[in-house]
Design a protein around this motif. Structure first.
Motif, PDB file in Angstrom:
ATOM      1  N   UNK A 114      27.119  26.473  -6.879  1.00  0.00           N
ATOM      2  CA  UNK A 114      27.449  27.292  -5.830  1.00  0.00           C
ATOM      3  C   UNK A 114      27.606  26.339  -4.353  1.00  0.00           C
ATOM      4  N   UNK A 115      28.254  27.204  -3.490  1.00  0.00           N
ATOM      5  CA  UNK A 115      28.456  26.901  -2.398  1.00  0.00           C
ATOM      6  C   UNK A 115      27.344  27.410  -1.580  1.00  0.00           C
ATOM      7  N   UNK A 116      26.789  26.948  -0.211  1.00  0.00           N
ATOM      8  CA  UNK A 116      25.653  27.586   0.399  1.00  0.00           C
ATOM      9  C   UNK A 116      26.558  28.847   0.794  1.00  0.00           C
ATOM     10  N   UNK A 117      25.613  29.877   0.907  1.00  0.00           N
ATOM     11  CA  UNK A 117      25.817  31.305   1.539  1.00  0.00           C
ATOM     12  C   UNK A 117      26.007  30.955   2.973  1.00  0.00           C
ATOM     13  N   UNK A 118      27.093  31.868   3.653  1.00  0.00           N
ATOM     14  CA  UNK A 118      27.299  31.665   4.947  1.00  0.00           C
ATOM     15  C   UNK A 118      25.952  32.487   5.765  1.00  0.00           C
ATOM     16  N   UNK A 119      25.834  32.110   7.046  1.00  0.00           N
ATOM     17  CA  UNK A 119      24.441  32.711   7.658  1.00  0.00           C
ATOM     18  C   UNK A 119      24.791  34.177   7.710  1.00  0.00           C
ATOM     19  N   UNK A 120      26.175  34.570   7.959  1.00  0.00           N
ATOM     20  CA  UNK A 120      26.242  36.085   7.924  1.00  0.00           C
ATOM     21  C   UNK A 120      26.953  36.700   6.626  1.00  0.00           C
ATOM     22  N   UNK A 121      26.234  36.263   5.539  1.00  0.00           N
ATOM     23  CA  UNK A 121      26.810  36.576   4.216  1.00  0.00           C
ATOM     24  C   UNK A 121      27.013  38.162   4.255  1.00  0.00           C
ATOM     25  N   UNK A 122      28.006  38.637   3.362  1.00  0.00           N
ATOM     26  CA  UNK A 122      27.844  40.076   3.374  1.00  0.00           C
ATOM     27  C   UNK A 122      26.967  40.597   2.107  1.00  0.00           C
ATOM     28  N   UNK A 123      26.921  41.868   2.264  1.00  0.00           N
ATOM     29  CA  UNK A 123      26.048  42.224   0.896  1.00  0.00           C
ATOM     30  C   UNK A 123      26.792  42.056  -0.410  1.00  0.00           C
ATOM     31  N   UNK A 124      28.026  42.137  -0.464  1.00  0.00           N
ATOM     32  CA  UNK A 124      28.702  41.751  -1.761  1.00  0.00           C
ATOM     33  C   UNK A 124      28.271  40.304  -2.109  1.00  0.00           C
ATOM     34  N   UNK A 125      28.463  39.301  -1.208  1.00  0.00           N
ATOM     35  CA  UNK A 125      28.112  37.950  -1.397  1.00  0.00           C
ATOM     36  C   UNK A 125      26.805  37.827  -1.849  1.00  0.00           C
ATOM     37  N   UNK A 416      16.654  28.108  -2.104  1.00  0.00           N
ATOM     38  CA  UNK A 416      16.406  27.920  -0.914  1.00  0.00           C
ATOM     39  C   UNK A 416      16.268  26.457  -0.511  1.00  0.00           C
ATOM     40  N   UNK A 417      15.396  25.603  -1.592  1.00  0.00           N
ATOM     41  CA  UNK A 417      15.342  24.336  -1.411  1.00  0.00           C
ATOM     42  C   UNK A 417      16.480  23.296  -1.202  1.00  0.00           C
ATOM     43  N   UNK A 418      17.396  23.797  -2.130  1.00  0.00           N
ATOM     44  CA  UNK A 418      18.895  23.354  -2.311  1.00  0.00           C
ATOM     45  C   UNK A 418      19.720  23.759  -1.383  1.00  0.00           C
ATOM     46  N   UNK A 419      19.321  24.585  -0.265  1.00  0.00           N
ATOM     47  CA  UNK A 419      20.230  24.753   0.903  1.00  0.00           C
ATOM     48  C   UNK A 419      21.457  25.925   0.260  1.00  0.00           C
TER      49      UNK A 419
END
Length: 476
Positions: A114-125, A416-419
């Motif tokens: 996985x790529x880190x989720x953006x800070x403003x990740x959508x509900x779908x993400x 969370x630990x893996x960012x």
């Protein structure tokens, strides 16, 4: 002499100052941008080319990320109702602590996809990432239909059952099909799967009535798991005992003839069993097949199609399929086989659970001898057994639910630990986990109530039938 030392010292000091000065100059040139008056037109063109190149590279990277994450599209959503809980696919780390050293590296590899989720990740993400997390640790919850089928099997002998296969006939024939492929050499506790299966089958057959005919057929017990031995192994299907009454000496000798070896010709083994049972027509014979397997068909056969043909065969056997420490793929195939044959599917993860499945067959065989004399007593015992079945069912659901909840929490922390997620997103994941836990708890309570209704209705109906027959007989 002193003068020479002074000259040397002076030279070294001067050299050090020069070196330090050069170093500071280099460091300064790395940190500070060049003045604009030194940027030539040619260099400006070069930087423009670089910007274009960087933008193209950034677009390529985005496409690569989308391609890398395309596997998320095939992930089933986390359960939202009772049916989806029962039907959910068992995860790779089901019943395994994701923090365990044996899987730690593998867990991190899967998280690293996985790529880190953006800070403003959508509900779908957020849903997409949580569904992936859940799919890795999802547990296999018991299916209530399996209990009801076992109760029907436990009602064996009642002439008023709509399925004539469950009516006792003059003769009783039991064929056990045992997987002897290489994976049966894996350990189940302190014994191999094969050792557990042999001991369980031997104990079961020691207690069958003398009049019952029994058979043991093994498959995959020749060659190895290598490609060069595939043909040999797929052709190795052998009836090592029966059809005949159980004899301890002969049967123990038969058990010593084979050990776990090669491939899994599941379809062909079932086909040969069907052919052997053709001599025992369903009008005069009660025919039962017990199939024990830990794996999927590996010899290019179609065991589901063969299982379906059993329904219309001359023998019309009842097929009981036990997945012994079977993985998710094998369970899917074995369940499909049972459904196609209108049979019964069970899972067993250890010797105790495997023995419990054969205990049911033993009780039916005892009922075959004692049905008329002890019918009412048997029904009272059956009602008690049903209560224990329901208790075991709900306990299993509770334990599985708790284990799954812990593993979701553990894997969320690893995310969370893996960012991969931040603190706020971690809280969202925990909220989703709690919602699923509550759903599973409610489904368990609902199923328990429904099973008790089914059990009571079935038992009372059967008691009524037998009482009517008893009263009619007493008047004669």
């Amino acid at each position: 002499m002193r003068r020479n030392r002074f000259v040397i010292f002076s030279l070294l000091l001067t050299l050090s100052i020069i070196v330090i000065g050069c170093g500071n100059e280099k460091e300064s040139s790395d940190e500070e941008p060049q003045p604009s008056e030194y940027i030539t037109e040619e260099k400006s063109h070069s930087e423009a080319d670089n910007i274009t190149h960087d933008e193209t590279k950034e677009e390529d990277d985005k496409e690569m990320i989308e391609k890398d994450l395309s596997f998320l599209d095939g992930i089933s959503p986390a359960p939202e109702n009772g049916t989806s809980v029962i039907d959910q696919t068992q995860g790779k780390y089901a019943d395994i602590d994701v923090r365990d050293e044996s899987v730690n590296a593998d867990v991190l590899e899967n998280v690293g996809k996985l790529e880190p989720l953006p800070e403003d990740a959508s509900d779908e993400q957020l849903d997409m990432y949580f569904n992936y997390l859940y799919s890795l640790v999802a547990e296999d919850f018991p299916d209530p239909q399996d209990i009801i089928k076992k109760w029907e099997f436990g009602s064996f002998g009642n002439p008023d059952l709509p399925d004539s296969r469950y009516h006792f006939k003059e003769n009783y024939n039991v064929e056990i099909l045992l997987d002897s492929s290489g994976s049966m050499g894996f350990y189940a506790g302190d014994k191999t799967r094969m050792q557990v299966a042999k001991e369980t089958i031997s104990t079961f057959l020691k207690n069958v009535p003398e009049d019952a005919n029994v058979s043991l057929r093994v498959y995959g017990h020749e060659g190895t798991g290598s490609d060069s031995d595939k043909a040999l192994s797929c052709d190795s299907i052998e009836q090592v005992y029966g059809f005949q009454s159980y004899n301890a000496t002969d049967f123990d000798a038969a058990l010593r003839k084979f050990e776990p070896a090669g491939w899994t010709p599941l379809a062909e083994a079932l086909k040969q069993s069907e052919k052997a049972l053709q001599q025992f027509d369903s009008k005069n014979n009660t025919n039962l097949i017990y199939l024990v397997s830990d794996g999927i068909e590996t010899c290019d056969g179609n065991p589901v199609k063969v299982a379906e043909s059993l329904v219309d065969s001359n023998a019309q056997p009842i097929i009981n399929i036990i997945g012994f420490q079977a993985d998710n793929e094998a369970q899917d195939q074995l369940k499909s086989m049972a459904e196609a044959a209108n049979g019964i599917y069970s899972t067993a993860s250890n010797q105790e659970e495997l023995e419990a499945e054969f205990d049911r067959a033993e009780e039916v065989l005892e009922a075959w001898e004692e049905w008329k004399d002890d019918a009412l007593d048997d029904l009272d015992a059956e009602e008690v057994d049903a209560s224990f079945d329901i208790l075991a069912f709900t306990n299993d659901w509770g334990q599985i639910n708790r284990g799954q909840k812990l593993n979701v929490s553990r894997l969320t922390k690893i995310f969370r630990d893996e960012g991969i997620i931040n603190k706020e997103q971690e809280d969202v994941f925990h909220a989703k986990k709690n919602k699923i836990e509550e759903l599973i708890y409610d489904v368990r309570a609902e199923l328990e109530s429904e099973l008790r209704d089914v059990s009571a209705q079935k038992i009372n109906e059967m008691k009524s039938i037998i009482n009517e027959k008893y009263n009619d007989q007493s008047k004669e």
